[in-house]
Design a protein around this motif. Structure first.
Motif, PDB file in Angstrom:
ATOM      1  N   PHE A   5     -11.303  -5.382   0.816  1.00  0.00           N
ATOM      2  CA  PHE A   5     -11.902  -6.413   1.682  1.00  0.00           C
ATOM      3  C   PHE A   5     -12.998  -7.196   0.959  1.00  0.00           C
ATOM      4  CE2 PHE A   5     -14.135  -2.432   2.487  1.00  0.00           C
ATOM      5  CZ  PHE A   5     -15.457  -2.790   2.276  1.00  0.00           C
TER       6      PHE A   5
ATOM      7  N   CYS B 125      -9.477 -11.922   7.925  1.00  0.00           N
ATOM      8  CA  CYS B 125     -10.296 -10.769   8.357  1.00  0.00           C
ATOM      9  C   CYS B 125      -9.723 -10.144   9.620  1.00  0.00           C
ATOM     10  CB  CYS B 125     -11.738 -11.209   8.598  1.00  0.00           C
ATOM     11  SG  CYS B 125     -12.607 -11.716   7.102  1.00  0.00           S
TER      12      CYS B 125
ATOM     13  N   SER C 182     -22.563  -3.674   1.004  1.00  0.00           N
ATOM     14  CA  SER C 182     -21.413  -2.781   1.144  1.00  0.00           C
ATOM     15  C   SER C 182     -21.652  -1.452   0.444  1.00  0.00           C
ATOM     16  CB  SER C 182     -20.162  -3.454   0.576  1.00  0.00           C
ATOM     17  OG  SER C 182     -20.258  -3.585  -0.834  1.00  0.00           O
TER      18      SER C 182
ATOM     19  N   TRP D 273      -6.723  -3.814   7.075  1.00  0.00           N
ATOM     20  CA  TRP D 273      -7.505  -3.393   5.900  1.00  0.00           C
ATOM     21  C   TRP D 273      -7.465  -1.875   5.688  1.00  0.00           C
ATOM     22  CZ3 TRP D 273      -8.687  -7.317   2.935  1.00  0.00           C
ATOM     23  CH2 TRP D 273      -8.868  -8.576   3.509  1.00  0.00           C
TER      24      TRP D 273
ATOM     25  N   TRP E 239     -23.306  -9.551   1.990  1.00  0.00           N
ATOM     26  CA  TRP E 239     -22.143  -8.701   2.305  1.00  0.00           C
ATOM     27  C   TRP E 239     -21.778  -7.837   1.099  1.00  0.00           C
ATOM     28  CZ3 TRP E 239     -16.819 -10.894   4.397  1.00  0.00           C
ATOM     29  CH2 TRP E 239     -15.974  -9.821   4.681  1.00  0.00           C
TER      30      TRP E 239
ATOM     31  N   VAL F 108     -15.066  -5.666   9.000  1.00  0.00           N
ATOM     32  CA  VAL F 108     -14.821  -6.833   8.141  1.00  0.00           C
ATOM     33  C   VAL F 108     -15.043  -8.124   8.925  1.00  0.00           C
ATOM     34  CG1 VAL F 108     -13.049  -8.079   6.840  1.00  0.00           C
ATOM     35  CG2 VAL F 108     -13.240  -5.586   6.629  1.00  0.00           C
TER      36      VAL F 108
END
Length: 556
Positions: free
Chosen positions: A89, A76, A128, A81, A124, A31
């Motif tokens: 996240f 972060c 993912s 997480w 991002w 992350v």
């Protein structure tokens, strides 16, 4: 000499972080690494504004942008997480879009194009691989909200004002779709690789178990086993074979080659030529069974039988051989003791039998000394004594393994006729039809008495082992400087195991042993020795219940 500094440890840790694959890091580190490019860009933007547009730092919206980015980076780093739902996240890139909206509105007079930073949270989201459809939608809605939200705030909702910035969200959407497609493709490839990796692990596990099982079996075998490749190098050798190899190793030579090993012929003293040694024959691709050799010297010398089977690769080419050594010292010694016993007993029998025959002949030579009844009885004594003496002579001949022959010009066809004529009374009594297939003359250079002995034995066996009648045919012919004689019957026959042992001393088939047919199992071994002494061969073909065919081949 000084130790490593704190800076050295720090550099090594940094290198370790960036050298590891992304998926090898913890979820928290992944992350942080995903947020880090945007944080770096925001820091550079703040430096540029501080240097060239310091007044912009007083804009509340721009300050919200900077503070929110610092806060998100801290989230972060701080948030565990891995303890939250896995996709939680993804709130970070969504909040990044909101933060970039504040930065664009508060810093557009200083730095143009701050909204381009939205491409990083879009990448991002799409990279993912989670919720790909939602990520694509957000990759368009987020940039669109960044450029349209200020218009709604200011009330500028004209078609021109709304249409003018549309190219930007469309461009970001294209980037998001491209990243999403590439990510999905990489995910599929990764899954395929993981499946292959699992398959390879399973195959390796099975191979390891099989190798462990093979090694256990090899070590448990009472036989010596060695596998060699096509170049003659050992690739596998069990414990028993290592002991056998040590037995054949000359003193003072820890690494002998094949020609230096103590390998001797059947006489136990003559070194076996290199090209006849079992391992060398196996390297040359030969297939053989039960080759007898003696290994070692002195009182530790042992007898072994060696068998080899070649290996081939997928293309059918020779790839090596497996050689098996079996210790038969006790068996060889037992056979030698048996032969010595037979020879000694035969010698002991010969002298009294010769004496008995001599005195019987003297009595029978005087016709006035006996009446007819006594003469017949002594004649029976003489015939049985002669039979015993012949049996003793055959035993000694088989024991020595040498048959003396005196070749001379002979009509083999006449020898066959003589044997058939002599056997006709027995054949008639047994209800057997005798027939011949002969040329008028068949000249050959052989020992007539010995060949007659072979023919008499084969014809006699054909009649003897046809107890229920049938046909016996004797044929002879010449072909390419060889003379052939064939005796065929329609009698009892033999199975494959009995055929393999037919020429062994004292062997008699099971069906014969259970019957009243006389014999001691020496006729065929003696016949074979006679034929081989002539430089010929004798073979048989047989089928249970269908009969047997013997074929004799000798040089003409």
């Amino acid at each position: 000499m000084t130790g490593p500094s704190f800076w050295d440890f720090g550099e090594k840790k940094k290198l370790l972080i960036f050298q590891r694959s992304f998926h090898e890091h913890t979820l928290r580190m992944r992350v942080v690494l995903s947020q880090l490019p945007l944080s770096v860009c925001v820091c550079l933007s703040a430096v540029l504004v501080w240097l060239f547009f310091p007044a912009t730092l007083g804009n509340p919206l721009f300050l919200v942008f900077l503070l929110s980015q610092a806060f998100l980076l801290a989230l972060c780093i701080i948030v565990p997480w891995h303890r939250l739902p896995f996709a939680s996240f993804l709130v970070i890139p969504i909040l990044d879009m909101v933060s970039i909206a504040f930065g664009r509105e508060g810093g557009q007079e200083a730095l143009t194009g701050l909204s381009v930073l939205v491409v990083l949270p879009v990448i991002w989201l799409c990279a993912s691989g989670l919720y790909p459809k939602l990520a694509i939608v957000l990759s368009f809605i987020g940039p669109l909200a960044i450029v349209w939200f200020p218009l709604f705030v200011r009330g500028d909702l004209s078609e021109q004002a709304l249409t003018k910035p549309l190219l930007f969200p469309i461009l970001i959407l294209g980037i998001g779709v491209s990243v999403s497609v590439l990510t999905l493709s990489m995910v599929r490839q990764q899954r395929a690789m993981e499946q292959k990796d699992e398959a390879l692990k399973e195959a390796l596990d099975v191979s390891t178990k099989q190798e462990r099982l093979l090694n256990t079996v090899m070590e448990a075998l009472p036989l010596g086993v060695v596998a060699v490749d096509g170049d003659g190098h050992d690739i596998l050798m069990n414990r028993r074979q290592r002991q056998t190899h040590a037995l054949a190793t000359p003193p003072g030579n820890d690494d002998p080659n094949e020609s230096q090993l103590l390998v001797f012929d059947t006489d136990r003293t003559t070194p076996m030529p290199a090209d006849r040694r079992p391992v060398r024959r196996a390297v040359l691709g030969e297939r053989f069974t039960d080759q007898l050799v003696w290994l070692g010297d002195g009182k530790d010398q042992r007898a072994f039988t060696a068998s080899a089977r070649p290996m081939v690769d997928d293309a059918g080419k020779f790839a090596g051989s497996v050689v098996v050594f079996s210790d038969v010292t006790e068996l060889v010694n037992a056979l030698a003791a048996k032969d010595d016993f037979v020879a000694n007993v035969s010698h002991e029998f010969r002298t009294p039998l010769t004496s008995i025959l001599g005195y019987v002949e003297l009595i029978l030579d005087d016709p006035d000394a006996l009446d007819a009844r006594s003469h017949r009885q002594l004649d029976i004594v003489r015939r049985n004594a002669e039979r015993l003496l012949t049996l003793v002579s055959d035993l000694l001949a088989v024991r020595s393994g040498q048959i003396a022959i005196q070749p001379h010009a002979v009509d083999v066809a006449e020898l066959v006729r003589g044997s058939v004529s002599s056997a006709e009374p027995r054949a008639a009594k047994a209800g057997i039809r005798l027939s011949m297939d002969l040329p008028d003359a068949l000249e050959a250079h052989v020992d007539s008495s010995r060949i007659s002995q072979v023919l008499d034995n084969l014809v006699s066996n054909a009649i003897k082992y046809s107890p229920d009648g049938g046909d016996v045919e004797v044929a002879a012919w010449e072909d390419q400087d060889f003379v052939f004689c064939r005796v065929t019957d329609t009698g009892m026959g033999m199975n494959e195991e009995e055929q393999a042992e037919a020429f062994n001393k004292f062997f008699r088939a099971g069906g014969v042993r259970n019957s009243a047919i006389p014999g001691v199992g020496l006729g065929l071994p003696i016949s074979k020795a006679i034929v081989e002494a002539h430089g010929g061969t004798i073979t048989l073909e047989s089928e249970p219940g269908r009969g047997t065919t013997f074929t004799v081949k000798v040089p003409a």
